[in-house]
Design a protein around this motif. Structure first.
Motif, PDB file in Angstrom:
ATOM      1  N   ALA A  27     -14.500 -21.401  40.910  1.00 57.08           N
ATOM      2  CA  ALA A  27     -14.779 -21.086  39.593  1.00 57.08           C
ATOM      3  C   ALA A  27     -16.183 -20.891  39.166  1.00 57.08           C
ATOM      4  O   ALA A  27     -16.565 -19.772  38.699  1.00 57.08           O
ATOM      5  CB  ALA A  27     -14.155 -21.948  38.460  1.00 57.08           C
ATOM      6  N   GLY A  57     -15.478 -17.450  46.124  1.00 54.70           N
ATOM      7  CA  GLY A  57     -15.147 -17.105  44.983  1.00 54.70           C
ATOM      8  C   GLY A  57     -15.942 -15.910  44.671  1.00 54.70           C
ATOM      9  O   GLY A  57     -15.295 -15.098  43.679  1.00 54.70           O
ATOM     10  N   ILE A  90     -17.129 -27.176  35.042  1.00 50.92           N
ATOM     11  CA  ILE A  90     -17.652 -25.627  34.923  1.00 50.92           C
ATOM     12  C   ILE A  90     -18.245 -25.429  33.497  1.00 50.92           C
ATOM     13  O   ILE A  90     -19.158 -24.529  33.276  1.00 50.92           O
ATOM     14  CB  ILE A  90     -16.503 -24.741  34.853  1.00 50.92           C
ATOM     15  CG1 ILE A  90     -16.689 -23.252  35.496  1.00 50.92           C
ATOM     16  CG2 ILE A  90     -15.355 -24.736  33.691  1.00 50.92           C
ATOM     17  CD1 ILE A  90     -17.466 -23.086  36.457  1.00 50.92           C
ATOM     18  N   ARG A 143     -11.544 -26.404  43.400  1.00 52.39           N
ATOM     19  CA  ARG A 143     -11.561 -25.536  42.226  1.00 52.39           C
ATOM     20  C   ARG A 143     -12.846 -25.334  41.355  1.00 52.39           C
ATOM     21  O   ARG A 143     -12.905 -24.070  41.029  1.00 52.39           O
ATOM     22  CB  ARG A 143     -10.551 -25.952  41.684  1.00 52.39           C
ATOM     23  CG  ARG A 143     -10.237 -27.161  40.476  1.00 52.39           C
ATOM     24  CD  ARG A 143      -9.235 -27.714  39.765  1.00 52.39           C
ATOM     25  NE  ARG A 143      -9.315 -28.632  38.749  1.00 52.39           N
ATOM     26  CZ  ARG A 143      -8.415 -29.169  38.485  1.00 52.39           C
ATOM     27  NH1 ARG A 143      -7.133 -28.957  38.792  1.00 52.39           N
ATOM     28  NH2 ARG A 143      -8.460 -30.076  37.262  1.00 52.39           N
ATOM     29  N   THR A 144     -13.619 -26.347  41.182  1.00 53.88           N
ATOM     30  CA  THR A 144     -14.731 -26.181  40.448  1.00 53.88           C
ATOM     31  C   THR A 144     -15.704 -25.247  41.285  1.00 53.88           C
ATOM     32  O   THR A 144     -16.303 -24.226  40.638  1.00 53.88           O
ATOM     33  CB  THR A 144     -15.353 -27.336  40.296  1.00 53.88           C
ATOM     34  OG1 THR A 144     -14.624 -28.365  39.504  1.00 53.88           O
ATOM     35  CG2 THR A 144     -16.698 -27.290  39.585  1.00 53.88           C
TER      36      THR A 144
END
Length: 278
Positions: A214, A229, A126, A210-211
């Motif tokens: 985010a 997201g 990120i 998860r990246t």
């Protein structure tokens, strides 16, 4: 009559034993029980706090999830995120396999790869988002750059470790059969290192997922309506906490399905079937 009456309790006892053994030996049943226990703890804790704006109950979250799926196109947003993730994931896996295959036959490439892994693997993906946005703008290309970085290095590390752990006996068998180059990698190294490769794929999937979430919390570029997201971020701004938790629940559900179904099936038909993994 007495023999029958004595036999029935024995049959019931054996049935109870078989049911108990099935419950304690079935991985699926155990996971369901664990998830049910966590849901119960969530529900009780939320009711004890009694602050829905901060921590909604499990039942309220599931109701919000159903509403989001049926009326707010949450499935479409989830698919938009998954589509971008799959593109970045496949690109990363292919690049890493090519890079690691070259590292097997070239000492210089091996040192280069190990140096790059040491440099970039600890770097949070990120953190590259501002640079990606500067270079490629606010769009899917920026997400793909971040995803490739998130996936490539941990997968390359796991694969390189697996290749280096292949016994010398198997290497000699391949060379005696005249295998060289790509055929040597495909027929000898990949099958022998498959447990490490699958482990690397699972780790890389978790990093990529998860990246992506985010990154989408910053900007929703997976589609015109935004990704999963972005759904979470938008509802957080509007203080719809139950929908925020519903979005998080969807992230968890997708992760469980990928881990517990897709990777489980791959392992069952490969390394578990071949006796390489318990």
């Amino acid at each position: 009559m007495s023999d029958l009456s004595l036999g029935r309790p024995a049959e019931k006892s054996r049935a109870a034993v078989r049911l108990r053994d099935f419950v304690f030996t079935s991985a699926i049943i155990r996971k369901i029980l664990v998830l049910a226990l966590l849901a119960l703890i969530w529900e009780l804790a939320a009711r004890y706090m009694n602050k829905p704006i901060l921590f909604p109950t499990f039942t309220a979250t599931m109701a919000a999830l159903w509403e989001a799926v049926t009326t707010e196109n949450l499935l479409q947003s989830s698919w938009a995120s998954l589509f971008v993730l799959l593109k970045g994931y496949v690109i990363s896996i292919v690049l890493a396999l090519v890079f690691v295959s070259l590292a097997v036959v070239s000492g210089f490439v091996r040192e280069l790869l190990q140096t790059l892994i040491s440099m970039f693997n600890p770097l949070p993906a990120i953190a590259l988002l501002p640079v990606a946005m500067l270079w490629f703008g606010l769009g899917e290309k920026s997400l793909l750059v971040v995803l490739v970085h998130a996936v490539m290095w941990p997968f390359a590390l796991a694969t390189l470790t697996g290749f280096e752990s292949v016994p010398e006996t198997q290497r000699l068998v391949g060379r005696n059969y005249g295998l060289r180059g790509p055929s040597y990698v495909v027929r000898i190294l990949i099958p022998a290192a498959l447990p490490s490769i699958l482990y690397g794929m699972k780790i890389a999937w978790a990093f990529a997922w998860r990246t992506l979430i985010a990154a989408e919390l910053v900007f929703g570029v997976s589609s015109s309506s935004g990704g999963l997201g972005w759904f979470i971020f938008r509802n957080r701004n509007e203080l719809f906490t139950d929908k925020v938790f519903a979005g998080l629940a969807m992230v968890i559900i997708i992760g469980l399905l990928v881990e517990g179904v897709i990777f489980r099936v791959i392992e069952n038909v490969t390394v578990r079937r071949w006796g390489m993994q318990r």
